[in-house]
Write a protein that holds these residues in place. Structure first.
Motif, PDB file in Angstrom:
ATOM      1  N   TRP A  81       0.815  -1.212   0.000  1.00  0.00           N
ATOM      2  CA  TRP A  81       0.000   0.000   0.000  1.00  0.00           C
ATOM      3  C   TRP A  81       0.852   1.267   0.000  1.00  0.00           C
ATOM      4  CZ3 TRP A  81      -4.058  -1.491   4.298  1.00  0.00           C
ATOM      5  CH2 TRP A  81      -4.890  -2.513   3.808  1.00  0.00           C
ATOM      6  N   LEU A  86      -5.351   6.298   1.329  1.00  0.00           N
ATOM      7  CA  LEU A  86      -6.300   5.423   2.010  1.00  0.00           C
ATOM      8  C   LEU A  86      -7.586   5.296   1.190  1.00  0.00           C
ATOM      9  CD1 LEU A  86      -6.830   3.659   4.467  1.00  0.00           C
ATOM     10  CD2 LEU A  86      -7.634   5.691   5.674  1.00  0.00           C
ATOM     11  N   ASP A  87      -8.002   6.379   0.534  1.00  0.00           N
ATOM     12  CA  ASP A  87      -9.195   6.316  -0.322  1.00  0.00           C
ATOM     13  C   ASP A  87      -8.990   5.349  -1.490  1.00  0.00           C
ATOM     14  OD1 ASP A  87     -10.649   8.061   1.252  1.00  0.00           O
ATOM     15  OD2 ASP A  87     -10.252   9.810  -0.019  1.00  0.00           O
ATOM     16  N   GLY A  90      -8.985   1.865  -0.067  1.00  0.00           N
ATOM     17  CA  GLY A  90     -10.334   1.548   0.389  1.00  0.00           C
ATOM     18  C   GLY A  90     -11.283   1.230  -0.752  1.00  0.00           C
ATOM     19  N   GLU A  93      -9.796  -2.278  -2.168  1.00  0.00           N
ATOM     20  CA  GLU A  93      -9.752  -3.409  -1.239  1.00  0.00           C
ATOM     21  C   GLU A  93     -10.518  -3.084   0.047  1.00  0.00           C
ATOM     22  OE1 GLU A  93      -5.718  -5.049  -0.735  1.00  0.00           O
ATOM     23  OE2 GLU A  93      -5.061  -3.604  -2.249  1.00  0.00           O
ATOM     24  N   PRO A  94     -11.810  -2.814  -0.047  1.00  0.00           N
ATOM     25  CA  PRO A  94     -12.549  -2.363   1.141  1.00  0.00           C
ATOM     26  C   PRO A  94     -12.536  -3.357   2.297  1.00  0.00           C
ATOM     27  CG  PRO A  94     -14.065  -2.872  -0.665  1.00  0.00           C
ATOM     28  CD  PRO A  94     -12.673  -2.922  -1.222  1.00  0.00           C
ATOM     29  N   VAL A  97      -9.039  -3.280   4.018  1.00  0.00           N
ATOM     30  CA  VAL A  97      -8.851  -2.065   4.826  1.00  0.00           C
ATOM     31  C   VAL A  97      -9.666  -2.168   6.110  1.00  0.00           C
ATOM     32  CG1 VAL A  97      -9.233   0.433   4.939  1.00  0.00           C
ATOM     33  CG2 VAL A  97      -8.237  -0.582   2.886  1.00  0.00           C
ATOM     34  N   ALA A  98     -10.905  -2.603   6.003  1.00  0.00           N
ATOM     35  CA  ALA A  98     -11.748  -2.750   7.196  1.00  0.00           C
ATOM     36  C   ALA A  98     -11.124  -3.722   8.186  1.00  0.00           C
ATOM     37  CB  ALA A  98     -13.149  -3.218   6.793  1.00  0.00           C
TER      38      ALA A  98
END
Length: 190
Positions: A81, A86-87, A90, A93-94, A97-98
């Motif tokens: 990364w 971060l956007d 996100g 790869e949501p 990231v969560a």
């Protein structure tokens, strides 16, 4: 014996402004100017250290600190990364990231997990406790978070709940295996 550690977060650079995983970017003009305006505001240190990142080294220099690089204080390794916002991550790869933001053991980026960072920083804090006097270190915000979590004996899940503003000082005072925390003095606001 009492040990004191003052951690200074770096001044702003384009990566911090864009919530970008460290990409080796230099301080921007405003960040360098703000750090320079805070030069001389720090107490005299018995030992001065700096994270090996560009923005930390440049912040230390602008603060007028002659700091020794300390690889043990390197920022969290973001793996693949690095350099992405971060956007961006996100959106791509949501779920990863969560998981990374909620599970301290997770390292979906192939880098270092929050748990691994806290273990590394806990060892560094144990070493710092053996040093009498004041250590001033310019470090990445995640190092301040990890030291805070370790010093307070907080769960690693609290890591992301510690906000670290740019160019702020957080002081840790330790004796007999116990640390106290003085939070958030902002530098360069005179």
């Amino acid at each position: 014996m009492t040990s004191r550690v003052m951690l200074i977060s770096p001044a702003l650079n384009p990566s911090l402004r864009q919530a970008r995983f460290d990409d080796g970017c230099s301080l921007d003009t405003a960040g360098a100017l703000r750090a320079r305006s805070a030069a001389g505001a720090l107490p005299a240190a018995d030992r001065t250290l700096v994270s090996p990142t560009v923005r930390c080294r440049e912040t230390a220099s602008e603060l007028g600190l002659d700091a020794a690089a300390s690889p043990g204080l390197d920022g969290l390794d973001p793996g693949r990364w690095r350099g992405r916002t971060l956007d961006e991550v996100g959106a791509a790869e949501p779920e990863e990231v969560a998981r990374w933001l909620t599970d301290p053991l997770a390292a979906p980026h192939g880098g270092e997990s929050v748990h691994q960072l806290c273990l590394r920083i806990s060892r560094w804090l144990d070493e710092a406790a053996r040093f009498s006097g004041l250590t001033v270190a310019v470090v990445e915000p995640e190092i301040v978070r990890a030291v805070t979590v370790c010093a307070l004996g907080a769960p690693e899940s609290a890591f992301w709940r510690v906000d670290v503003p740019p160019l702020s000082a957080t002081e840790f005072t330790g004796r007999a295996g116990r640390w106290n925390v003085a939070l958030g003095t902002t530098l360069g606001t005179r």
